[in-house]
Scaffold this motif. Structure first.
Motif, PDB file in Angstrom:
ATOM      1  N   UNK A  53      41.205 -36.864 -62.663  1.00  0.00           N
ATOM      2  CA  UNK A  53      42.272 -35.854 -63.092  1.00  0.00           C
ATOM      3  C   UNK A  53      43.719 -36.537 -62.659  1.00  0.00           C
ATOM      4  N   UNK A  54      44.607 -36.738 -63.622  1.00  0.00           N
ATOM      5  CA  UNK A  54      46.014 -37.151 -63.204  1.00  0.00           C
ATOM      6  C   UNK A  54      46.867 -36.290 -63.450  1.00  0.00           C
ATOM      7  N   UNK A  55      47.940 -36.250 -62.503  1.00  0.00           N
ATOM      8  CA  UNK A  55      49.175 -35.118 -63.089  1.00  0.00           C
ATOM      9  C   UNK A  55      49.704 -35.798 -64.273  1.00  0.00           C
ATOM     10  N   UNK A  56      50.081 -34.596 -65.068  1.00  0.00           N
ATOM     11  CA  UNK A  56      50.880 -35.168 -66.305  1.00  0.00           C
ATOM     12  C   UNK A  56      52.324 -35.398 -65.927  1.00  0.00           C
ATOM     13  N   UNK A  57      53.242 -35.991 -66.696  1.00  0.00           N
ATOM     14  CA  UNK A  57      54.785 -36.014 -66.484  1.00  0.00           C
ATOM     15  C   UNK A  57      55.465 -34.951 -65.747  1.00  0.00           C
ATOM     16  N   UNK A  58      55.182 -33.766 -66.636  1.00  0.00           N
ATOM     17  CA  UNK A  58      55.810 -32.635 -66.333  1.00  0.00           C
ATOM     18  C   UNK A  58      55.320 -31.914 -65.152  1.00  0.00           C
ATOM     19  N   UNK A  59      53.943 -32.201 -64.677  1.00  0.00           N
ATOM     20  CA  UNK A  59      53.574 -31.792 -63.415  1.00  0.00           C
ATOM     21  C   UNK A  59      54.209 -32.843 -62.212  1.00  0.00           C
ATOM     22  N   UNK A  60      54.202 -33.991 -62.444  1.00  0.00           N
ATOM     23  CA  UNK A  60      54.994 -34.812 -61.481  1.00  0.00           C
ATOM     24  C   UNK A  60      56.306 -34.540 -61.323  1.00  0.00           C
ATOM     25  N   UNK A  61      57.122 -34.043 -62.447  1.00  0.00           N
ATOM     26  CA  UNK A  61      58.510 -33.516 -62.281  1.00  0.00           C
ATOM     27  C   UNK A  61      58.412 -32.390 -61.164  1.00  0.00           C
ATOM     28  N   UNK A  62      57.576 -31.439 -61.577  1.00  0.00           N
ATOM     29  CA  UNK A  62      57.545 -30.079 -60.786  1.00  0.00           C
ATOM     30  C   UNK A  62      57.256 -30.400 -59.258  1.00  0.00           C
ATOM     31  N   UNK A  63      56.486 -31.588 -58.822  1.00  0.00           N
ATOM     32  CA  UNK A  63      56.090 -31.833 -57.721  1.00  0.00           C
ATOM     33  C   UNK A  63      57.065 -32.494 -56.935  1.00  0.00           C
ATOM     34  N   UNK A  64      57.907 -33.388 -57.596  1.00  0.00           N
ATOM     35  CA  UNK A  64      59.032 -34.012 -56.843  1.00  0.00           C
ATOM     36  C   UNK A  64      60.435 -33.550 -57.038  1.00  0.00           C
ATOM     37  N   UNK A  65      60.639 -32.614 -57.865  1.00  0.00           N
ATOM     38  CA  UNK A  65      62.116 -31.824 -57.985  1.00  0.00           C
ATOM     39  C   UNK A  65      62.616 -31.322 -56.946  1.00  0.00           C
ATOM     40  N   UNK A  66      62.098 -30.927 -55.745  1.00  0.00           N
ATOM     41  CA  UNK A  66      62.671 -30.443 -54.523  1.00  0.00           C
ATOM     42  C   UNK A  66      63.211 -31.825 -53.767  1.00  0.00           C
TER      43      UNK A  66
END
Length: 373
Positions: A53-66
């Protein structure tokens, strides 16, 4: 000294036991090690094996947003250090146990520790280190994804920076400069001696709502779509150490962290190639369907995880979100944009002291509304 060594051994034992408990009894069969896997350069699994499994672009944005709007060198340190959750805990405890150490004295004692340079570098920013310690599940998830999808992580950072720019919420201030270098947005401290850690709400700053990573403990104190700056951290006393501010940056054109003038190379054994899970090479365990990043935490399978690929809705509880992989980063050529630590006014030089107090060798110039504790 004996007390410190004992504490570290106890911590290491706790982590090791947690990893062992995360494994199913039937999974403990021998298999080859995967210590030399390079991020982003994995072997394809056999045709009859499920894909990792790989994170989607949306999930990656959620992860690095802070952290996407942090200065480049600080962001590089955070991404690199996230591969060492145990060392993050050790470094945070070290600062708590030695509150009187500041500036060069702090750097001298930190330099004696056997931590990764990225973890040592974060001792310059105790609030950042404390935030990562509070969010160990998020921290280790960040380390896992940065190891396996480093170029995607950096692309997500750039998408968010451009969104914040377009929303009018990311611009040059007295504390930091924001510049467009080709297709990339680069953030540097305005003063090469002082670094301000911006405080912002990721659900508001980007012009559209971005949810929090499951289980994430918010550390910001602002209530609007803007950046706030508290007391700056003086980095001058740490310039004499190889892990200091000036050694860190990004090769944005090739999606890689830079350290000491070249590609940063992971030394951690915390993260391994995800495909190893499917080929029975997880440090002696048999192959199993990892699903949506299962075995990432130390909670039971009922805590929102499934052995089959699942939707993004699962939670990631547990003290450490993932202790399992390792290897080295791939090399990058000099083509593409790069950014290193140092401010807009000739940053990255040696010498120069901190300006005032403020935490551990922190400067005293503030700015913006609402300080960062």
């Amino acid at each position: 000294m004996k007390s410190t060594l004992s504490s570290r051994r106890i911590l290491a034992c706790i982590v090791s036991c947690a990893v062992a408990l995360a494994m199913t009894p039937g999974a403990l069969r021998a298999g080859p090690f995967q210590d030399s896997v390079q991020p982003g350069q994995t072997q394809a699994p056999a045709p009859d094996q499920p894909q990792a499994a790989r994170l989607t672009p949306e999930q990656l944005q959620e992860l690095v947003a802070p952290i996407a709007l942090y200065p480049d060198a600080l962001l590089a340190q955070i991404l690199a250090a996230s591969a060492y959750p145990t060392q993050i805990v050790e470094a945070q405890r070290f600062l708590q146990d030695n509150p009187s150490l500041q500036g060069t004295a702090l750097g001298t004692e930190v330099d004696k520790q056997d931590w990764d340079p990225s973890v040592k570098a974060l001792t310059q920013f105790p609030s950042v280190l404390a935030d990562m310690d509070k969010n160990l599940s998020w921290t280790s998830e960040l380390g896992d994804v940065n190891f396996n999808q480093q170029a995607d992580v950096m692309a997500a950072v750039q998408v968010l920076r451009k969104q914040a720019q377009q929303a009018g919420n990311l611009k040059t201030t007295p504390q930091q400069t924001v510049q467009d270098q080709g297709p990339d947005v680069v953030i540097q401290p305005a003063d090469p001696q002082i670094v301000y850690v911006p405080d912002y709400d990721p659900e508001l700053i980007y012009g559209y709502p971005i949810g929090l990573w499951p289980g994430f403990y918010p550390w910001w104190g602002v209530g609007g779509p803007y950046l706030s700056f508290g007391v700056g951290f003086g980095i001058g006393p740490f310039f004499g150490f190889g892990w200091g501010w000036h050694g860190w940056g990004f090769n944005w054109g090739h999606g890689g962290i830079l350290y000491g003038g070249g590609p940063y190379r992971f030394q951690s054994h915390a993260f391994y190639d995800r495909n190893a899970y499917f080929r029975g090479n997880y440090r002696g365990t048999a192959a199993f369907a990892r699903g949506d990043r299962s075995m990432r935490g130390f909670s039971s399978p009922s805590a929102g995880r499934s052995s089959a690929p699942a939707a993004r809705a699962e939670t990631r509880s547990g003290a450490f979100g993932g202790i399992a992989r390792g290897g080295d980063t791939r090399s990058f050529s000099s083509r593409g944009q790069s950014s290193f630590g140092g401010g807009a006014r000739g940053g990255g030089g040696f010498g120069g002291g901190a300006r005032g107090g403020g935490g551990f060798g922190g400067g005293a110039r503030g700015g913006g509304g609402g300080g960062r504790r």
